[in-house]
Write a protein that holds these residues in place. Structure first.
Motif, PDB file in Angstrom:
ATOM      1  N   TRP A 164       0.837  -1.202   0.000  1.00 30.66           N
ATOM      2  CA  TRP A 164       0.000   0.000   0.000  1.00 30.66           C
ATOM      3  C   TRP A 164       0.867   1.246   0.000  1.00 30.66           C
ATOM      4  N   ALA A 165       0.452   2.268  -0.731  1.00 36.73           N
ATOM      5  CA  ALA A 165       1.146   3.552  -0.742  1.00 36.73           C
ATOM      6  C   ALA A 165       0.434   4.504   0.211  1.00 36.73           C
ATOM      7  N   GLU A 166       1.198   5.192   1.038  1.00 40.06           N
ATOM      8  CA  GLU A 166       0.598   6.075   2.042  1.00 40.06           C
ATOM      9  C   GLU A 166      -0.092   7.266   1.414  1.00 40.06           C
ATOM     10  N   THR A 167       0.413   7.746   0.301  1.00 37.39           N
ATOM     11  CA  THR A 167      -0.195   8.898  -0.362  1.00 37.39           C
ATOM     12  C   THR A 167      -0.417   8.572  -1.828  1.00 37.39           C
ATOM     13  N   GLU A 168      -1.205   9.421  -2.479  1.00 37.67           N
ATOM     14  CA  GLU A 168      -1.470   9.257  -3.897  1.00 37.67           C
ATOM     15  C   GLU A 168      -0.472  10.013  -4.753  1.00 37.67           C
ATOM     16  N   ALA A 169       0.473  10.700  -4.114  1.00 40.61           N
ATOM     17  CA  ALA A 169       1.438  11.503  -4.855  1.00 40.61           C
ATOM     18  C   ALA A 169       2.329  10.628  -5.717  1.00 40.61           C
ATOM     19  N   GLU A 170       2.702  11.148  -6.880  1.00 41.28           N
ATOM     20  CA  GLU A 170       3.594  10.416  -7.770  1.00 41.28           C
ATOM     21  C   GLU A 170       4.928  10.180  -7.067  1.00 41.28           C
ATOM     22  N   GLY A 171       5.446   8.972  -7.160  1.00 40.79           N
ATOM     23  CA  GLY A 171       6.701   8.638  -6.513  1.00 40.79           C
ATOM     24  C   GLY A 171       6.555   8.143  -5.094  1.00 40.79           C
ATOM     25  N   SER A 172       5.334   8.091  -4.593  1.00 42.92           N
ATOM     26  CA  SER A 172       5.126   7.591  -3.233  1.00 42.92           C
ATOM     27  C   SER A 172       5.525   6.123  -3.162  1.00 42.92           C
ATOM     28  N   GLU A 173       6.270   5.750  -2.128  1.00 51.09           N
ATOM     29  CA  GLU A 173       6.752   4.390  -2.009  1.00 51.09           C
ATOM     30  C   GLU A 173       5.674   3.458  -1.477  1.00 51.09           C
ATOM     31  N   TYR A 174       5.692   2.217  -1.958  1.00 46.13           N
ATOM     32  CA  TYR A 174       4.745   1.211  -1.496  1.00 46.13           C
ATOM     33  C   TYR A 174       5.341   0.459  -0.318  1.00 46.13           C
ATOM     34  N   VAL A 199      -9.137  13.323   3.212  1.00 47.34           N
ATOM     35  CA  VAL A 199      -9.889  13.912   2.119  1.00 47.34           C
ATOM     36  C   VAL A 199     -10.608  12.803   1.384  1.00 47.34           C
ATOM     37  N   SER A 200     -11.653  13.173   0.677  1.00 44.20           N
ATOM     38  CA  SER A 200     -12.383  12.160  -0.075  1.00 44.20           C
ATOM     39  C   SER A 200     -11.482  11.602  -1.159  1.00 44.20           C
ATOM     40  N   LYS A 201     -11.534  10.289  -1.324  1.00 50.11           N
ATOM     41  CA  LYS A 201     -10.674   9.602  -2.273  1.00 50.11           C
ATOM     42  C   LYS A 201     -11.278   9.659  -3.671  1.00 50.11           C
ATOM     43  N   PRO A 202     -10.422   9.693  -4.705  1.00 49.32           N
ATOM     44  CA  PRO A 202     -10.946   9.524  -6.060  1.00 49.32           C
ATOM     45  C   PRO A 202     -11.583   8.149  -6.198  1.00 49.32           C
ATOM     46  N   SER A 203     -12.254   7.948  -7.286  1.00 54.13           N
ATOM     47  CA  SER A 203     -12.925   6.672  -7.480  1.00 54.13           C
ATOM     48  C   SER A 203     -11.917   5.541  -7.542  1.00 54.13           C
ATOM     49  N   LEU A 204     -12.374   4.356  -7.171  1.00 51.36           N
ATOM     50  CA  LEU A 204     -11.525   3.169  -7.252  1.00 51.36           C
ATOM     51  C   LEU A 204     -11.027   2.970  -8.671  1.00 51.36           C
ATOM     52  N   PHE A 205     -11.908   3.138  -9.638  1.00 50.40           N
ATOM     53  CA  PHE A 205     -11.526   2.922 -11.029  1.00 50.40           C
ATOM     54  C   PHE A 205     -10.443   3.903 -11.450  1.00 50.40           C
ATOM     55  N   GLY A 206     -10.584   5.172 -11.042  1.00 45.24           N
ATOM     56  CA  GLY A 206      -9.587   6.174 -11.397  1.00 45.24           C
ATOM     57  C   GLY A 206      -8.225   5.850 -10.817  1.00 45.24           C
ATOM     58  N   ILE A 242      -7.716  -5.702   6.369  1.00 47.29           N
ATOM     59  CA  ILE A 242      -6.317  -5.287   6.372  1.00 47.29           C
ATOM     60  C   ILE A 242      -6.182  -3.805   6.022  1.00 47.29           C
ATOM     61  N   LEU A 243      -6.952  -3.352   5.030  1.00 45.73           N
ATOM     62  CA  LEU A 243      -6.799  -1.994   4.532  1.00 45.73           C
ATOM     63  C   LEU A 243      -7.627  -0.968   5.285  1.00 45.73           C
ATOM     64  N   ALA A 244      -8.564  -1.434   6.112  1.00 42.23           N
ATOM     65  CA  ALA A 244      -9.437  -0.505   6.830  1.00 42.23           C
ATOM     66  C   ALA A 244      -8.671   0.542   7.629  1.00 42.23           C
ATOM     67  N   PRO A 245      -7.628   0.176   8.389  1.00 47.74           N
ATOM     68  CA  PRO A 245      -6.904   1.209   9.150  1.00 47.74           C
ATOM     69  C   PRO A 245      -6.282   2.271   8.252  1.00 47.74           C
ATOM     70  N   MET A 246      -5.746   1.869   7.097  1.00 46.08           N
ATOM     71  CA  MET A 246      -5.166   2.858   6.186  1.00 46.08           C
ATOM     72  C   MET A 246      -6.236   3.746   5.584  1.00 46.08           C
ATOM     73  N   MET A 247      -7.352   3.138   5.212  1.00 45.35           N
ATOM     74  CA  MET A 247      -8.432   3.916   4.620  1.00 45.35           C
ATOM     75  C   MET A 247      -9.025   4.901   5.621  1.00 45.35           C
TER      76      MET A 247
END
Length: 254
Positions: free
Chosen positions: A198-208, A236-243, A226-231
Motif C-alpha cells: 500500500w502507498a501512504e499517499t497518492e502523490a507520484e513517486g510515493s513508495e509502497y 480527504v475524499s478519495k478519487p474513485s476506485l476505477f480512477g 487489512i486496509l481498513a486502518p489505512m483507509m
C-alpha cells in the motif's frame, strides 16, 4: 522429463521483507521468473502465473517471461488459444526457441519426447483441452500464463463448475500473482506468503509499503480488514476506485 531447471479478524502475520515492490512491468515479470524457478526446484509441476492488469496484451508479457526463463530447456511446447496468435508469435519471437502452436492445431499435442508445456492466456473455451494436455503430461512441467479458466459464465456453475475445480483447477499451484488494489497491490511469489502492499499517499513517486502477509490468498473481506486502518486515516475524499486503478496500471506499464 524436463531436466533440472535450477543447479474474521485474524491477526496480521508478521511481515517479511525479502520481496520488493515491482516498480515496473519488467520487474514484475522478473519476479514471476524467479518464483517459477523456486517452484520447479520444489518439484511443483502444474503452475500458474497471473499478472492481472487488463491493459496488458498477453503476447509481449509471454515473450518477456519466456525469454528470461533461460533454464527452460528441452522440447518445450507453447500453446496459444488460436493458430493466428501462434503464427504471429512465430513471426515476432525470434529469441524464443520453443515450438509455438495453437492449442487445437495438433491432433496429438503430447508426445513422449516433450519436456514441458506452456499455455498463453487460455480462456474457458480451451479449459477442456488444457486439462487434457496437463493430464497427459503427467509429471512433466505445465505452466499456465495469465489463464482465465474460472469464468463461470462459460465453464458453468453448480456441479459442473465444482467438478472442474475439484479435479483440475484446485491442483494448480499459484506460482506468481500480481493483482492491483486501489493504491497498491496483492502479490504472491512462490514460496512466500501472499503480501498486501500500500502507498501512504497518492502523490507520484510515493513508495509502497508491505502492510500484511497472509499464508493463503486473502478474500475480499479479509483485504477490507487489512486496509481498513489505512483507509480510515484518509483526511480527504478519495478519487474513485476505477480512477486510482487506471493511474496504477499506467504507471506500472510505463
Amino acid at each position: 522429463m524436463i531436466e533440472q531447471l535450477i543447479s474474521s479478524s485474524r491477526p496480521i502475520v508478521p511481515l517479511r521483507d525479502e520481496m520488493v515492490f515491482p516498480d515496473s512491468l519488467e520487474a514484475s515479470i522478473s519476479q514471476a521468473v524467479e518464483a517459477t524457478k523456486a517452484a520447479i526446484a520444489a518439484d511443483q509441476t502444474l503452475l500458474q502465473i497471473e499478472i492481472a492488469i487488463p491493459e496488458l496484451k498477453p503476447l509481449p508479457v509471454a515473450q518477456q517471461y519466456l525469454s528470461q526463463l533461460l533454464e527452460l530447456k528441452g522440447n518445450v511446447k507453447v500453446f496459444f488459444s488460436d493458430t493466428g496468435a501462434a503464427a504471429l508469435a512465430r513471426h515476432q519471437w525470434q529469441d524464443i526457441p520453443h515450438e509455438l502452436r495453437g492449442i487445437e492445431e495438433l491432433v496429438e499435442p503430447v508426445q513422449p519426447e516433450d519436456d514441458a508445456f506452456v499455455f498463453i492466456a487460455p480462456t474457458p473455451v480451451e479449459v477442456g483441452k488444457v486439462e487434457q494436455i496437463c493430464n497427459q503430461a503427467g509429471e512433466r512441467l505445465c505452466i499456465l500464463l495469465n489463464p482465465k479458466l474460472e469464468d463461470v459464465s462459460i465453464v458453468g456453475i453448480g456441479m459442473a463448475g465444482r467438478s472442474l475445480r475439484e479435479r483440475f483447477l484446485s491442483r494448480i499451484e499459484s506460482c506468481y500473482s500480481f493483482f492491483p488494489l486501489e493504491r497498491g497491490a496483492l502479490i504472491h511469489a512462490y514460496p512466500a506468503d501472499w503480501q498486501v502492499w500500500w502507498a501512504e499517499t497518492e502523490a507520484e513517486g510515493s513508495e509502497y509499503q508491505l502492510v500484511a502477509s497472509e499464508p493463503t490468498r486473502p478474500s475480499g473481506e479479509r483485504l477490507g480488514e487489512i486496509l481498513a486502518p489505512m483507509m480510515a486515516t484518509e483526511q480527504v475524499s478519495k478519487p474513485s476506485l476505477f480512477g486510482n486503478m487506471q493511474q496504477f496500471w499506467k504507471a506500472l506499464t510505463q
